[in-house]
Design a protein around this motif. Structure first.
Motif, PDB file in Angstrom:
ATOM      1  N   LYS A   7      17.616  37.118   7.305  1.00 30.74           N
ATOM      2  CA  LYS A   7      18.762  36.851   8.158  1.00 30.74           C
ATOM      3  C   LYS A   7      18.504  37.250   9.611  1.00 30.74           C
ATOM      4  O   LYS A   7      19.189  36.782  10.516  1.00 30.74           O
ATOM      5  CB  LYS A   7      19.984  37.595   7.622  1.00 30.74           C
ATOM      6  N   SER A   8      17.532  38.137   9.826  1.00 31.19           N
ATOM      7  CA  SER A   8      17.240  38.611  11.178  1.00 31.19           C
ATOM      8  C   SER A   8      15.745  38.475  11.455  1.00 31.19           C
ATOM      9  O   SER A   8      14.922  38.849  10.617  1.00 31.19           O
ATOM     10  CB  SER A   8      17.671  40.078  11.325  1.00 31.19           C
ATOM     11  N   ARG A   9      15.388  37.926  12.584  1.00 33.56           N
ATOM     12  CA  ARG A   9      13.995  37.791  12.996  1.00 33.56           C
ATOM     13  C   ARG A   9      13.118  37.191  11.883  1.00 33.56           C
ATOM     14  O   ARG A   9      12.139  37.782  11.452  1.00 33.56           O
ATOM     15  CB  ARG A   9      13.419  39.147  13.403  1.00 33.56           C
ATOM     16  N   PRO A  10      13.439  36.007  11.393  1.00 35.91           N
ATOM     17  CA  PRO A  10      12.668  35.445  10.279  1.00 35.91           C
ATOM     18  C   PRO A  10      11.281  34.938  10.666  1.00 35.91           C
ATOM     19  O   PRO A  10      10.403  34.873   9.795  1.00 35.91           O
ATOM     20  CB  PRO A  10      13.546  34.297   9.788  1.00 35.91           C
ATOM     21  N   HIS A  11      11.061  34.583  11.926  1.00 33.24           N
ATOM     22  CA  HIS A  11       9.790  33.987  12.337  1.00 33.24           C
ATOM     23  C   HIS A  11       9.283  34.675  13.600  1.00 33.24           C
ATOM     24  O   HIS A  11      10.040  34.931  14.523  1.00 33.24           O
ATOM     25  CB  HIS A  11       9.949  32.489  12.609  1.00 33.24           C
ATOM     26  N   MET A  12       7.978  34.939  13.627  1.00 41.54           N
ATOM     27  CA  MET A  12       7.400  35.674  14.758  1.00 41.54           C
ATOM     28  C   MET A  12       6.041  35.114  15.154  1.00 41.54           C
ATOM     29  O   MET A  12       5.209  34.788  14.302  1.00 41.54           O
ATOM     30  CB  MET A  12       7.236  37.156  14.392  1.00 41.54           C
ATOM     31  N   VAL A  13       5.817  35.031  16.451  1.00 45.64           N
ATOM     32  CA  VAL A  13       4.486  34.830  17.026  1.00 45.64           C
ATOM     33  C   VAL A  13       4.229  36.029  17.926  1.00 45.64           C
ATOM     34  O   VAL A  13       4.968  36.281  18.886  1.00 45.64           O
ATOM     35  CB  VAL A  13       4.393  33.522  17.830  1.00 45.64           C
ATOM     36  N   SER A  14       3.189  36.789  17.598  1.00 49.48           N
ATOM     37  CA  SER A  14       2.849  37.990  18.353  1.00 49.48           C
ATOM     38  C   SER A  14       1.505  37.784  19.043  1.00 49.48           C
ATOM     39  O   SER A  14       0.521  37.412  18.398  1.00 49.48           O
ATOM     40  CB  SER A  14       2.788  39.202  17.417  1.00 49.48           C
ATOM     41  N   PHE A  15       1.478  38.046  20.345  1.00 52.83           N
ATOM     42  CA  PHE A  15       0.251  37.892  21.137  1.00 52.83           C
ATOM     43  C   PHE A  15      -0.048  39.212  21.836  1.00 52.83           C
ATOM     44  O   PHE A  15       0.808  39.778  22.520  1.00 52.83           O
ATOM     45  CB  PHE A  15       0.416  36.781  22.174  1.00 52.83           C
ATOM     46  N   THR A  16      -1.277  39.708  21.649  1.00 50.30           N
ATOM     47  CA  THR A  16      -1.712  40.946  22.302  1.00 50.30           C
ATOM     48  C   THR A  16      -3.067  40.721  22.954  1.00 50.30           C
ATOM     49  O   THR A  16      -4.017  40.294  22.289  1.00 50.30           O
ATOM     50  CB  THR A  16      -1.825  42.104  21.294  1.00 50.30           C
ATOM     51  N   TYR A  17      -3.150  40.999  24.246  1.00 57.16           N
ATOM     52  CA  TYR A  17      -4.429  40.977  24.968  1.00 57.16           C
ATOM     53  C   TYR A  17      -4.843  42.414  25.195  1.00 57.16           C
ATOM     54  O   TYR A  17      -4.083  43.219  25.753  1.00 57.16           O
ATOM     55  CB  TYR A  17      -4.287  40.245  26.302  1.00 57.16           C
ATOM     56  N   TYR A  18      -6.061  42.753  24.780  1.00 54.77           N
ATOM     57  CA  TYR A  18      -6.513  44.139  24.721  1.00 54.77           C
ATOM     58  C   TYR A  18      -7.815  44.268  25.511  1.00 54.77           C
ATOM     59  O   TYR A  18      -8.871  43.828  25.053  1.00 54.77           O
ATOM     60  CB  TYR A  18      -6.730  44.498  23.252  1.00 54.77           C
ATOM     61  N   PRO A  19      -7.794  44.860  26.709  1.00 55.46           N
ATOM     62  CA  PRO A  19      -9.026  45.024  27.492  1.00 55.46           C
ATOM     63  C   PRO A  19     -10.020  45.934  26.789  1.00 55.46           C
ATOM     64  O   PRO A  19      -9.658  46.730  25.909  1.00 55.46           O
ATOM     65  CB  PRO A  19      -8.523  45.663  28.788  1.00 55.46           C
ATOM     66  N   SER A  20     -11.269  45.821  27.167  1.00 58.34           N
ATOM     67  CA  SER A  20     -12.323  46.599  26.518  1.00 58.34           C
ATOM     68  C   SER A  20     -12.102  48.100  26.649  1.00 58.34           C
ATOM     69  O   SER A  20     -12.530  48.875  25.793  1.00 58.34           O
ATOM     70  CB  SER A  20     -13.691  46.222  27.098  1.00 58.34           C
ATOM     71  N   SER A  21     -11.416  48.531  27.707  1.00 56.89           N
ATOM     72  CA  SER A  21     -11.141  49.953  27.909  1.00 56.89           C
ATOM     73  C   SER A  21      -9.939  50.439  27.110  1.00 56.89           C
ATOM     74  O   SER A  21      -9.692  51.645  27.026  1.00 56.89           O
ATOM     75  CB  SER A  21     -10.892  50.232  29.392  1.00 56.89           C
ATOM     76  N   GLY A  22      -9.149  49.504  26.561  1.00 63.24           N
ATOM     77  CA  GLY A  22      -7.927  49.871  25.858  1.00 63.24           C
ATOM     78  C   GLY A  22      -6.716  50.038  26.758  1.00 63.24           C
ATOM     79  O   GLY A  22      -5.642  50.430  26.278  1.00 63.24           O
ATOM     80  N   HIS A  23      -6.835  49.684  28.030  1.00 61.10           N
ATOM     81  CA  HIS A  23      -5.720  49.834  28.964  1.00 61.10           C
ATOM     82  C   HIS A  23      -5.960  48.958  30.192  1.00 61.10           C
ATOM     83  O   HIS A  23      -7.093  48.888  30.676  1.00 61.10           O
ATOM     84  CB  HIS A  23      -5.581  51.302  29.387  1.00 61.10           C
ATOM     85  N   PRO A  24      -4.925  48.264  30.709  1.00 63.50           N
ATOM     86  CA  PRO A  24      -3.568  48.158  30.147  1.00 63.50           C
ATOM     87  C   PRO A  24      -3.493  47.040  29.100  1.00 63.50           C
ATOM     88  O   PRO A  24      -4.185  46.028  29.217  1.00 63.50           O
ATOM     89  CB  PRO A  24      -2.723  47.802  31.372  1.00 63.50           C
ATOM     90  N   ILE A  25      -2.701  47.229  28.095  1.00 64.51           N
ATOM     91  CA  ILE A  25      -2.516  46.247  27.035  1.00 64.51           C
ATOM     92  C   ILE A  25      -1.353  45.336  27.398  1.00 64.51           C
ATOM     93  O   ILE A  25      -0.282  45.803  27.796  1.00 64.51           O
ATOM     94  CB  ILE A  25      -2.246  46.940  25.689  1.00 64.51           C
ATOM     95  N   PHE A  26      -1.565  44.017  27.249  1.00 65.43           N
ATOM     96  CA  PHE A  26      -0.490  43.046  27.473  1.00 65.43           C
ATOM     97  C   PHE A  26      -0.029  42.518  26.118  1.00 65.43           C
ATOM     98  O   PHE A  26      -0.851  42.063  25.314  1.00 65.43           O
ATOM     99  CB  PHE A  26      -0.981  41.886  28.340  1.00 65.43           C
ATOM    100  N   GLN A  27       1.276  42.574  25.858  1.00 63.00           N
ATOM    101  CA  GLN A  27       1.787  42.130  24.559  1.00 63.00           C
ATOM    102  C   GLN A  27       3.120  41.423  24.703  1.00 63.00           C
ATOM    103  O   GLN A  27       3.963  41.810  25.511  1.00 63.00           O
ATOM    104  CB  GLN A  27       1.940  43.311  23.602  1.00 63.00           C
ATOM    105  N   ARG A  28       3.274  40.367  23.894  1.00 66.33           N
ATOM    106  CA  ARG A  28       4.554  39.680  23.758  1.00 66.33           C
ATOM    107  C   ARG A  28       4.777  39.378  22.279  1.00 66.33           C
ATOM    108  O   ARG A  28       3.906  38.844  21.610  1.00 66.33           O
ATOM    109  CB  ARG A  28       4.573  38.364  24.551  1.00 66.33           C
ATOM    110  N   GLU A  29       5.955  39.738  21.781  1.00 69.39           N
ATOM    111  CA  GLU A  29       6.354  39.369  20.427  1.00 69.39           C
ATOM    112  C   GLU A  29       7.512  38.389  20.544  1.00 69.39           C
ATOM    113  O   GLU A  29       8.588  38.740  21.044  1.00 69.39           O
ATOM    114  CB  GLU A  29       6.748  40.600  19.607  1.00 69.39           C
ATOM    115  N   HIS A  30       7.277  37.168  20.104  1.00 68.67           N
ATOM    116  CA  HIS A  30       8.270  36.104  20.208  1.00 68.67           C
ATOM    117  C   HIS A  30       8.909  35.897  18.832  1.00 68.67           C
ATOM    118  O   HIS A  30       8.225  35.485  17.881  1.00 68.67           O
ATOM    119  CB  HIS A  30       7.622  34.802  20.670  1.00 68.67           C
ATOM    120  N   PHE A  31      10.194  36.168  18.726  1.00 69.61           N
ATOM    121  CA  PHE A  31      10.918  35.912  17.481  1.00 69.61           C
ATOM    122  C   PHE A  31      11.566  34.537  17.624  1.00 69.61           C
ATOM    123  O   PHE A  31      12.587  34.374  18.290  1.00 69.61           O
ATOM    124  CB  PHE A  31      11.937  37.022  17.227  1.00 69.61           C
TER     125      PHE A  31
END
Length: 346
Positions: free
Chosen positions: A38-62
């Motif tokens: 009933k809540s958040r049934p579908h998700m596309v999650s995108f994470t870009y992760y630099p080799s150093s581990g910072h800064p991480i870019f993330q978007r979770e699309h419900f």
């Protein structure tokens, strides 16, 4: 291919693609559905992760819907179509292509596998083997250990912080899938691959059906090993003649020792507390619960492997390999991640 293809009767189904870029950066793309939620049934999650581990870019699309479409009944080729956002398309030979763009313009990704994918094993298409047909509350399938690909990536939201070498280049892709009822109450995941030396390791497991169980695969040019139940199980979390495992979120460490009749493997994984951790939503019957997994892509994994010198159970072990991977993946989830839940800000 049949295990990677859609399972329409499952209560949830999730596809995980991890891209290892030539620069040392990574992308994690998750496409997941809980159709009856009933809540958040579908998700596309995108994470870009630099080799150093910072800064991480993330978007979770419900999103409103994800269409699972079989395009060839014979080969089990299929599409995952996200209206207004893009498609992941898999051919009958296992090769996969991706074409996605966020509706808000914050990121876009196009990628194409160049050759046939590298399966779990040539003689065993899925970690579970024959157990994949049992009515477990959760199934874990590894479609590709390391498939070469080309990609084009754009992240306008990063501006000048997005490096030019990650805009268009080569990568390798690790692909997995989960399906069944819901994620387990607690689980761990470990993954690493050295493309130059063609060696890697992959593990998943945790609490399931009143037991603690893991599945682990080690690959190298000279040795291929799988450790699966009934060996890699702690029955009722009390009896474990072939396996011991510990994890500690506070120190970001995980270790496991597992054996069968012929081989033994000890694995130790650790990652720095900061930087490099990002949260992921997990599928449950009520929908996707935010921040129930925590991952790092700058972990260190060490493994030691022994072979039994004789045929008898009491025969001595002989060490035959010592392995180490940097820039590896380590995940704590559910009960193994005490800070889980939406109160954690990434």
């Amino acid at each position: 291919m049949e295990h990677f293809a859609p399972h329409p009767s499952s209560q949830f189904e999730g596809y995980y693609s991890k891209f290892d870029l030539a620069s040392g950066s990574h992308i994690a793309l998750i496409i997941c559905s809980v159709p009856g939620a009933k809540s958040r049934p579908h998700m596309v999650s995108f994470t870009y992760y630099p080799s150093s581990g910072h800064p991480i870019f993330q978007r979770e699309h419900f999103v409103d819907n994800i269409e699972r479409v079989t395009t060839d009944e014979k080969t089990k080729a299929f599409d995952l179509r996200v209206p207004g956002m893009g498609v992941m398309s898999t051919e009958g030979n296992g090769r996969t292509s991706y074409n996605f763009a966020a509706e808000d313009g914050s990121w876009s990704l196009e990628a194409q596998c160049e050759e046939d994918y590298m399966p779990w094993r040539k003689d065993k298409s899925t970690p579970e083997g024959w157990m994949v047909h049992l009515p477990f509350p959760l199934h874990w399938h590894v479609h590709s250990l390391c498939s070469p690909a080309t990609f084009t990536l754009d992240i306008p939201a990063l501006g000048d912080a997005f490096p030019a070498q990650d805009r268009k280049s080569r990568a390798t892709i690790h692909q997995e899938k989960n399906w069944a009822n819901s994620f387990p109450d607690a689980h761990m995941w470990v993954q690493a691959w050295d493309n130059e030396e063609k060696r890697g390791i992959c593990l998943a497991g945790g609490k399931i059906m009143y037991n603690t169980a893991y599945m682990l695969g080690y690959r190298s040019p000279s040795l291929n090993l799988d450790f699966v139940p009934p060996f890699s199980v702690s029955y009722l979390n009390l009896l474990s003649p072939f396996m011991s495992a510990t994890n500690d979120w506070d120190t970001r460490t995980f270790s496991i020792s597992v054996s069968n009749y012929t081989h033994k493997l000890e694995l130790k994984a650790r990652a720095p507390k900061e930087p490099g951790w990002f949260g992921l939503a997990s599928p449950f019957p009520d929908g996707h619960r935010a921040n129930f997994c925590r991952e790092s892509f700058i972990a260190t994994i060490e493994a030691r492997i022994w072979v039994r010198e004789g045929w008898w159970p009491w025969s001595a072990w002989k060490e035959v390999k010592t392995e180490r991977w940097e820039g590896a993946s380590l995940e704590f989830a559910g009960g193994y991640y005490p800070e889980r839940g939406e109160s954690k800000k990434d």
